[in-house]
Design an enzyme around this catalytic site. Structure first.
Site, PDB file in Angstrom:
ATOM      1  N   ASP A 112      -0.246   5.149   0.898  1.00  0.00           N
ATOM      2  CA  ASP A 112      -0.511   6.135   1.941  1.00  0.00           C
ATOM      3  C   ASP A 112      -0.566   5.478   3.318  1.00  0.00           C
ATOM      4  OD1 ASP A 112      -0.869   8.589   0.367  1.00  0.00           O
ATOM      5  OD2 ASP A 112      -2.544   7.512  -0.518  1.00  0.00           O
ATOM      6  N   ASP A 118       0.864  -1.176   0.000  1.00  0.00           N
ATOM      7  CA  ASP A 118       0.000   0.000   0.000  1.00  0.00           C
ATOM      8  C   ASP A 118       0.907   1.235   0.000  1.00  0.00           C
ATOM      9  OD1 ASP A 118      -2.418   1.593   0.477  1.00  0.00           O
ATOM     10  OD2 ASP A 118      -1.623   1.835   2.504  1.00  0.00           O
ATOM     11  N   THR A 137      -2.464   0.595  -4.497  1.00  0.00           N
ATOM     12  CA  THR A 137      -2.930   1.792  -3.810  1.00  0.00           C
ATOM     13  C   THR A 137      -4.331   2.197  -4.255  1.00  0.00           C
ATOM     14  OG1 THR A 137      -2.464   4.160  -3.466  1.00  0.00           O
ATOM     15  CG2 THR A 137      -1.730   3.208  -5.543  1.00  0.00           C
ATOM     16  N   SER A 138      -5.055   2.849  -3.344  1.00  0.00           N
ATOM     17  CA  SER A 138      -6.369   3.394  -3.686  1.00  0.00           C
ATOM     18  C   SER A 138      -6.256   4.738  -4.397  1.00  0.00           C
ATOM     19  CB  SER A 138      -7.220   3.545  -2.416  1.00  0.00           C
ATOM     20  OG  SER A 138      -7.543   2.280  -1.881  1.00  0.00           O
ATOM     21  N   LYS A 183     -10.663  -1.133  -2.003  1.00  0.00           N
ATOM     22  CA  LYS A 183     -10.447  -1.810  -0.735  1.00  0.00           C
ATOM     23  C   LYS A 183     -11.601  -1.421   0.195  1.00  0.00           C
ATOM     24  CE  LYS A 183      -5.415  -1.252  -1.209  1.00  0.00           C
ATOM     25  NZ  LYS A 183      -4.218  -0.573  -0.660  1.00  0.00           N
ATOM     26  N   ASP A 190      -1.697  -0.179   6.287  1.00  0.00           N
ATOM     27  CA  ASP A 190      -1.824   0.615   7.513  1.00  0.00           C
ATOM     28  C   ASP A 190      -3.250   0.761   7.997  1.00  0.00           C
ATOM     29  OD1 ASP A 190      -2.700   3.902   6.844  1.00  0.00           O
ATOM     30  OD2 ASP A 190      -2.458   2.431   5.249  1.00  0.00           O
TER      31      ASP A 190
END
Length: 226
Positions: free
Chosen positions: A22, A20, A115-116, A147, A172
């Protein structure tokens, strides 16, 4: 092991690592909180409550959680505006502690960014944090579902040609940890948000990780508690 922070060295092995961005390798909390506080206030929502659900999800999915009765097309339209604002704002974007050494250790090893963020936002934040962009990356444009759906992690594993069970995801957030677990992966939780969501293992940051490889190419992650 339990989800508590490792206090004795633990070694996990994998054939590929899925990262991931962020909160995991890039600390973008300052930007995220600025943008989402403003959005929450503009919609009459409690900013503190909103910030509890923004991490890990694509923006439209966060909006759907916070405003469940609103048409999804409105969420997608506002998300486009939010992405543009976040991409333009890199003030305070820095690497998570230990991320530069961690990413350097992954050079030449099978790994991917999952990643989103969309591609532009991912590029802006990785550049601001002075981190190398993985060659394989799964961004918002790559998936149909945000996600905690496992789609992104499954696509990352497929792109690397590795069975999900042989991958370790680094996350995270609650949404991200759930996504990795739903994909059938072990998950290393990074940072304060991760500990409460039962990852396979938890570290306070990336300074407590050591990456090595065995002669057959297996990746070994040694975790030491703070």
């Amino acid at each position: 092991m339990s989800a508590s922070t490792a206090t004795t060295p633990v070694v996990l092995t994998a054939k590929a690592l899925l990262l991931d961005m962020d909160g995991t390798i890039v600390n973008s909390d300052a930007v995220v909180e600025r943008c989402w506080r403003d959005w929450a206030v503009s919609h009459g929502l409690d900013p503190q409550e909103a910030l509890k659900v923004v991490h890990g999800r694509q923006g439209y999915a966060t909006m759907a959680v916070l405003l469940p009765d609103r048409p999804m097309e409105v969420n997608h339209a506002e998300n486009a505006v939010m992405l543009a604002r976040e991409t333009a704002d890199t003030d305070g974007v820095v690497p998570v502690a230990g991320a530069p050494a961690f990413m350097a250790a992954l050079d030449g090893l099978p790994h991917a960014l999952v990643t989103s963020a969309d591609a532009a936002l991912a590029e802006a934040r990785m550049t601001a944090a002075a981190l190398p962009m993985p060659e394989v990356r799964v961004t918002a444009e790559s998936v149909e579902a945000s996600k905690p759906d496992p789609e992104g992690f499954l696509k990352g594993a497929a792109a690397l040609g590795v069975d999900p069970a042989d991958c370790i995801a680094f996350e995270d957030s609650a949404a991200g940890i759930s996504a990795g677990q739903a994909a059938g992966m072990r998950v290393i939780g990074v940072g304060p948000r991760a500990a409460a969501h039962a990852p396979t293992a938890h570290v306070p940051d990336l300074t407590t990780l050591h990456v090595t490889t065995t002669p057959d190419g297996t990746i070994e992650i040694t975790l030491r508690g703070a």
